[in-house]
Design a protein around this motif. Structure first.
Motif, PDB file in Angstrom:
ATOM      1  N   ASP A  64      42.924  38.745  36.812  1.00 19.01           N
ATOM      2  CA  ASP A  64      43.466  39.796  37.902  1.00 19.01           C
ATOM      3  C   ASP A  64      42.315  40.637  38.603  1.00 19.01           C
ATOM      4  OD1 ASP A  64      42.533  41.421  35.695  1.00 19.01           O
ATOM      5  OD2 ASP A  64      44.641  42.201  35.288  1.00 19.01           O
TER       6      ASP A  64
ATOM      7  N   SER B 214      39.966  42.525  36.783  1.00 21.30           N
ATOM      8  CA  SER B 214      39.789  43.734  36.366  1.00 21.30           C
ATOM      9  C   SER B 214      38.658  43.966  34.990  1.00 21.30           C
ATOM     10  CB  SER B 214      40.941  44.436  35.743  1.00 21.30           C
ATOM     11  OG  SER B 214      41.507  43.610  34.817  1.00 21.30           O
TER      12      SER B 214
ATOM     13  N   TYR C 219      34.804  42.436  33.502  1.00 18.88           N
ATOM     14  CA  TYR C 219      33.306  42.826  33.925  1.00 18.88           C
ATOM     15  C   TYR C 219      32.613  41.711  33.584  1.00 18.88           C
ATOM     16  CZ  TYR C 219      32.828  43.492  28.610  1.00 18.88           C
ATOM     17  OH  TYR C 219      32.914  43.334  27.454  1.00 18.88           O
TER      18      TYR C 219
ATOM     19  N   GLY D  87      33.689  41.942  37.949  1.00 19.02           N
ATOM     20  CA  GLY D  87      35.000  41.955  38.491  1.00 19.02           C
ATOM     21  C   GLY D  87      35.591  40.697  39.524  1.00 19.02           C
TER      22      GLY D  87
ATOM     23  N   SER E  62      37.772  37.376  40.076  1.00 13.99           N
ATOM     24  CA  SER E  62      39.367  37.178  39.888  1.00 13.99           C
ATOM     25  C   SER E  62      39.409  35.702  40.041  1.00 13.99           C
ATOM     26  CB  SER E  62      40.068  37.940  40.649  1.00 13.99           C
ATOM     27  OG  SER E  62      39.625  37.707  42.209  1.00 13.99           O
TER      28      SER E  62
ATOM     29  N   GLN F  62      45.043  37.981  32.629  1.00 10.48           N
ATOM     30  CA  GLN F  62      43.746  37.964  31.785  1.00 10.48           C
ATOM     31  C   GLN F  62      43.255  36.877  31.647  1.00 10.48           C
ATOM     32  OE1 GLN F  62      43.783  40.582  28.369  1.00 10.48           O
ATOM     33  NE2 GLN F  62      41.559  40.184  27.968  1.00 10.48           N
TER      34      GLN F  62
ATOM     35  N   SER G 109      33.248  48.020  37.553  1.00  5.57           N
ATOM     36  CA  SER G 109      34.457  48.061  37.962  1.00  5.57           C
ATOM     37  C   SER G 109      35.312  49.038  37.566  1.00  5.57           C
ATOM     38  CB  SER G 109      35.135  46.558  37.424  1.00  5.57           C
ATOM     39  OG  SER G 109      36.549  46.640  37.679  1.00  5.57           O
TER      40      SER G 109
ATOM     41  N   ALA H 266      38.481  49.409  36.984  1.00  7.91           N
ATOM     42  CA  ALA H 266      39.833  49.078  36.387  1.00  7.91           C
ATOM     43  C   ALA H 266      39.490  49.489  34.753  1.00  7.91           C
ATOM     44  CB  ALA H 266      40.145  47.709  36.394  1.00  7.91           C
TER      45      ALA H 266
END
Length: 491
Positions: free
Chosen positions: A349, A351, A353, A356, A358, A404, A478, A480
């Motif tokens: 998603d 979030s 490291y 970041g 996706s 995740q 990031s 998040a």
């Protein structure tokens, strides 16, 4: 031989006496020994041993890199046992010896090969091999010639591994049968292949074209063997490099000792289930084993801290993927594994490291290692909690799939575990002190930080089943918050 155990000296002496006894019939007047053939084969064997002595160390197999087995087996096919033993013994002392005691090892190797070649020659003759080679205007008898050649190769392997097992039992007190069971499967296949090359050499030697044609055939075979030996040396060097790096991490972060190897095994299970080729499977194994190599750049006080991490310490810990990528940047054979080391904490998603990334922007190797890493973290026993059962760990991975973890990788691991299982050896204790009593996290625990009066606690196990050492904090790149298995600061 001063440093050689007494039992090993007895083995060497017995082998030397046995080798001398095997060669005695060659000296009997009128013995049917083709000395020209024996001398030429002995010279070839000596040249191969000398060439191997100058090559880099670490040749594969039960013999050193200089030994060229087709010549030894050709001698067993073309000569009587006594002469074949002489050919094997004549070149062996010139070969490479990598460990002391050098004199004892050279003497042992010469006697061992002499006995081995004599046994192979005797077996070949017992199966009627010389009559199948042709010569004198007669054509070779194929495929009947294959049976005595294969029998001689089996005898060669059996005698060689039995002698190796005997000397290991004498020098290192290893059980003979265990050494033989370990060495024989590795030796038998290559010896059968070399026996075919030796048989081709013997047939050409007896043909109207004579020894020169056999030598011309042996040259490309020899070069191929040297290339193959070099490949194995390079693979051994790669494995040694990986072992050294992993050992360095284990020394610095003993908290997760053995974790890297298990992540490598889980990554291989996923890769094979996905149908990856052998090269990529091996690369993923390296990626799994080295995914935490960046911990070498994290201060030891942070890695071994007993209490919760501060926000600053957590940010330092989250730099370990970048440290790892820098450490392995110059290791060419890692290839795609470098991307996995850098990105195995990214989340689908976005979030995760350190960058970041996706979705499909996360490298495939990194998505595999992320699942393998989380699975092992959940199923490994730590000093502060028990391991979670495999079904519970898989259920948590499936719950976090799509946010995740890559659902494709989670599904591959699920299928692989249903097929192969996950043995107890793969879920060993990874804490510094395995003997510590287990401590449950529910509902209270000395390692569980308080989150405020009346605040609900974190559910047990969000993938990795790890404790929450500190509240979520922004990462270096990031904003998040961390969640799921990434809460385990040891990962």
């Amino acid at each position: 031989m001063s440093g050689t155990p007494a039992a090993a000296r007895v083995c060497v002496l017995a082998a030397v006496l046995g080798a001398i006894w095997c060669t005695l019939p060659a000296y009997v007047p009128g013995a049917p020994v083709p000395w020209g053939t024996a001398a030429l084969l002995a010279a070839l064997g000596l040249a191969c041993e000398a060439a191997g002595r100058r090559s880099p160390p670490g040749g594969p197999g039960p013999l050193a890199a200089g030994a060229f087995l087709p010549i030894l087996l050709a001698a067993a096919f073309l000569l009587p046992p006594a002469a074949a033993a002489l050919v094997a013994a004549s070149g062996s002392p010139a070969g490479r010896v990598e460990q002391p005691p050098y004199a004892a090892r050279r003497i042992w190797r010469a006697a061992q090969l002499a006995l081995t070649c004599a046994a192979a020659s005797w077996t070949y003759a017992a199966f009627g091999g010389p009559a199948t080679l042709g010569g004198g205007g007669a054509a070779p008898d194929f495929p009947r010639a294959l049976l005595p050649a294969c029998a001689a190769a089996v005898a060669f392997s059996l005698v060689l591994t039995a002698l190796d097992g005997l000397v290991l039992a004498a020098a290192e007190r290893r059980p003979v049968h265990r050494s033989v069971y370990k060495l024989l499967p590795l030796a038998l296949g290559p010896h059968l292949v070399h026996a075919l090359a030796g048989l081709m050499t013997a047939v050409l030697w007896r043909s109207p074209y004579g020894p020169l044609s056999a030598l011309l055939v042996l040259l490309p075979v020899y070069l191929s063997c040297r290339v193959f030996a070099r490949y194995h040396r390079e693979q051994a060097a790669h494995r040694a490099t990986i072992r050294a790096l992993v050992h360095a991490v284990d020394i610095k972060d003993t908290y997760t000792r053995g974790h890297s190897e298990r992540v490598g095994r889980a990554s291989v299970l996923i890769a094979r289930e996905l149908g990856m080729d052998d090269r990529r499977v091996e690369g993923l194994r390296f990626a799994g084993i080295l995914h935490d190599i960046g911990k070498l750049g994290v201060p030891t006080r942070v890695l071994r801290k007993d209490g919760p991490l501060t926000p600053e310490e957590r940010r330092i810990m989250e730099l370990h993927p970048e440290y790892g990528h820098e450490i392995v940047r110059g290791i060419g054979f890692l290839d795609e594994a470098r991307d996995a080391i850098l990105h195995h904490h990214e989340r689908l998603d976005g979030s995760g490291y350190p960058y970041g990334l996706s979705g499909s922007r996360i490298p495939e190797f990194a998505r595999v290692v992320a699942v393998a890493d989380a699975f092992d973290a959940m199923t490994s026993t730590r000093s502060y909690r028990r391991a979670r059962p495999v079904p519970a760990a898989l259920a948590e991975l499936k719950r976090c799939a799509g946010s995740q973890f890559d659902p494709r990788m989670v599904g591959a691991l699920d299928r692989a575990l249903r097929r192969h299982g996950w043995s107890e050896a793969d879920t060993a204790v990874t804490a510094d002190e395995p003997g510590e009593p287990y401590v449950s996290r529910e509902p209270q625990g000395p390692r569980e930080p308080q989150q405020g009066s009346g605040a609900p606690r974190e559910p047990y196990g969000a993938v990795a089943g790890a404790r929450r050492d500190a509240p979520p904090v922004p990462r270096a790149r990031s904003a998040a918050p961390l969640s799921g298995p990434s809460r385990d600061r040891r990962r």
